[in-house]
Scaffold this active site. Structure first.
Site, short mmCIF file in Angstrom:
data_model
loop_
_atom_site.label_atom_id
_atom_site.label_comp_id
_atom_site.label_asym_id
_atom_site.label_seq_id
_atom_site.Cartn_x
_atom_site.Cartn_y
_atom_site.Cartn_z
N GLU A 37 6.85 0.66 -18.71
CA GLU A 37 7.38 0.22 -17.42
C GLU A 37 8.85 0.59 -17.24
O GLU A 37 9.26 0.99 -16.15
CB GLU A 37 7.19 -1.29 -17.25
CG GLU A 37 5.73 -1.71 -17.03
CD GLU A 37 5.10 -1.06 -15.80
OE1 GLU A 37 5.84 -0.71 -14.87
OE2 GLU A 37 3.87 -0.90 -15.80
N TYR A 120 10.06 -6.61 -10.37
CA TYR A 120 8.87 -5.77 -10.48
C TYR A 120 8.40 -5.66 -11.93
O TYR A 120 7.23 -5.90 -12.24
CB TYR A 120 9.09 -4.36 -9.91
CG TYR A 120 8.04 -3.43 -10.47
CD1 TYR A 120 6.74 -3.48 -10.01
CD2 TYR A 120 8.32 -2.60 -11.57
CE1 TYR A 120 5.74 -2.71 -10.60
CE2 TYR A 120 7.33 -1.84 -12.16
CZ TYR A 120 6.05 -1.90 -11.67
OH TYR A 120 5.06 -1.17 -12.27
N ASP A 138 5.62 -2.72 -6.17
CA ASP A 138 6.44 -1.55 -6.45
C ASP A 138 6.41 -0.63 -5.23
O ASP A 138 5.85 -0.96 -4.19
CB ASP A 138 5.94 -0.82 -7.70
CG ASP A 138 4.71 0.02 -7.39
OD1 ASP A 138 3.91 -0.41 -6.53
OD2 ASP A 138 4.55 1.09 -7.98
N CYS A 193 -2.72 7.23 -1.31
CA CYS A 193 -1.81 6.86 -0.21
C CYS A 193 -0.39 7.28 -0.57
O CYS A 193 0.52 6.48 -0.67
CB CYS A 193 -1.89 5.35 0.03
SG CYS A 193 -1.14 4.81 1.57
N CYS A 200 -6.20 10.48 3.31
CA CYS A 200 -6.96 9.42 3.97
C CYS A 200 -8.47 9.62 3.86
O CYS A 200 -9.23 8.66 3.86
CB CYS A 200 -6.54 9.30 5.43
SG CYS A 200 -4.77 8.93 5.66
N CYS A 203 -9.69 7.74 0.96
CA CYS A 203 -9.18 6.37 0.83
C CYS A 203 -10.29 5.34 1.05
O CYS A 203 -10.98 5.38 2.07
CB CYS A 203 -8.05 6.12 1.81
SG CYS A 203 -7.37 4.46 1.66
N CYS A 209 -7.42 0.62 7.73
CA CYS A 209 -5.99 0.90 7.65
C CYS A 209 -5.35 0.87 9.03
O CYS A 209 -5.68 1.68 9.91
CB CYS A 209 -5.76 2.26 7.01
SG CYS A 209 -4.01 2.75 6.97
#
Length: 291
Positions: A37, A120, A138, A193, A200, A203, A209
């Site tokens: 991270e 985060y 995030d 995305c 898309c 997706c 959306c």
DNA sequence: AAGGCGTGGCG
DNA sequence: TCGCCAAGCCT
């Protein structure tokens, strides 16, 4: 009342589309997840992968890293960028040894108290390593929510209370499901995305959306400031530190002076590196990574 | 709270 | 080409 209209489709999508990243495998430890991270902050996955492997090979636990001089962490960081993260990780390892018996803490507040760990990263580690229930917000998730839920192309430059509230309202009630949702919606933002050219057609929540349904209106708002680099102190700092990283021994100042012509900026950058603890000015006038 | 902080790849 | 972008944090 919990109502996440995306979770089922996103979770199902993740099951078949998740990348096989080493910090997601069963043998990942809280420490290896924390390292990932920190490394992933503002840094692409492809560049982190080899650095993460090498780091954990050398320092498989916080105690291993805490035993070493902080300069070794800076040297090992190599060209990942933002080298203060290496210093932070070393200091975090020391704090984990001193305050938590060498074990990465599971509580968000304890994680947040570690250097280099913000809201985060604390939420991500608590969620991914310990299965705790947190909103993990995030840049990927912010973008997904901006589009799917709010109907705009990009989230605001600075994170808002509204975004936090929205993200928290979408966290599934069950902790294990919440952890799965967190990684899944991040992955959706990373793979589908995306910022420049969202796929898309691939997706799982395209039908719901808000941004797509509105005809994908272009971003309206203040220009998103691009970070220039050439000629900045950051570039000078990078060059100075590179000299020290690549030298096993302390270097004379003359070896630093050659990396940048303009003396005022060069001195300012060097002073800042010293102030940040990334460079150690020795008594004999030479410079080294910190011990 | 806006701006500093590295590096490299891509459209 | 060069601006934008990449799992942010800190002051």
């Amino acid at each position: 009342m919990f109502d996440n209209p995306y979770s089922t489709a996103v979770l199902a999508w993740y099951e078949t589309n998740a990348r096989d990243l080493p910090w997601r495998r069963d043998d990942a430890t809280p420490w290896s997840i924390l390292v990932s991270e920190i490394m992933l902050q503002q840094t692409p996955v492809v560049r982190v992968l080899p650095a993460w492997e090498a780091w954990l090979e050398r320092w498989p636990t916080p105690a291993h890293l805490a035993e070493e001089p902080s300069g070794e962490a800076v040297r090992m960081w190599n060209r990942l960028g933002y080298p203060r993260r290496a210093l932070n990780l070393h200091a975090a390892a020391c704090a984990i040894v001193e305050r938590h018996g060498g074990e990465v803490p599971a509580a968000h507040a304890d994680l947040l108290a570690l250097p280099g760990v913000g809201s985060y990263t604390a939420a991500a580690v608590a969620s991914f390593a310990f299965g705790r229930r947190h909103a993990v917000l995030d840049t990927n998730v912010r973008r997904v929510l901006a589009r799917a839920h709010t109907g705009v192309q990009y989230p605001p430059k600075a994170q808002t209370k509204a975004e936090t509230a929205l993200a928290e309202s979408l966290v599934p009630p069950d902790a294990a499901v919440a952890a799965r949702w967190a990684v899944a919606v991040m992955e959706l933002g990373a793979l589908v995305c995306t910022a420049r050219s969202p796929a898309c057609a691939d997706c799982p929540i395209a039908a719901q959306c808000a941004w797509r349904l509105a005809g994908k209106p272009a971003y309206e708002g203040p220009p998103r400031r691009g970070q220039t680099y050439a000629g900045t102190d950051r570039q000078v700092r990078g060059r100075l530190l590179a000299v020290l990283r690549e030298s096993p021994a302390p270097v004379p100042k003359s070896a630093l002076d050659v990396v940048w012509q303009e003396p005022v900026q060069r001195e300012r950058a060097l002073d800042a590196l010293v102030a940040d603890g990334l460079v150690d000015p020795l008594e004999d006038g030479t410079y080294a990574l910190p011990s």
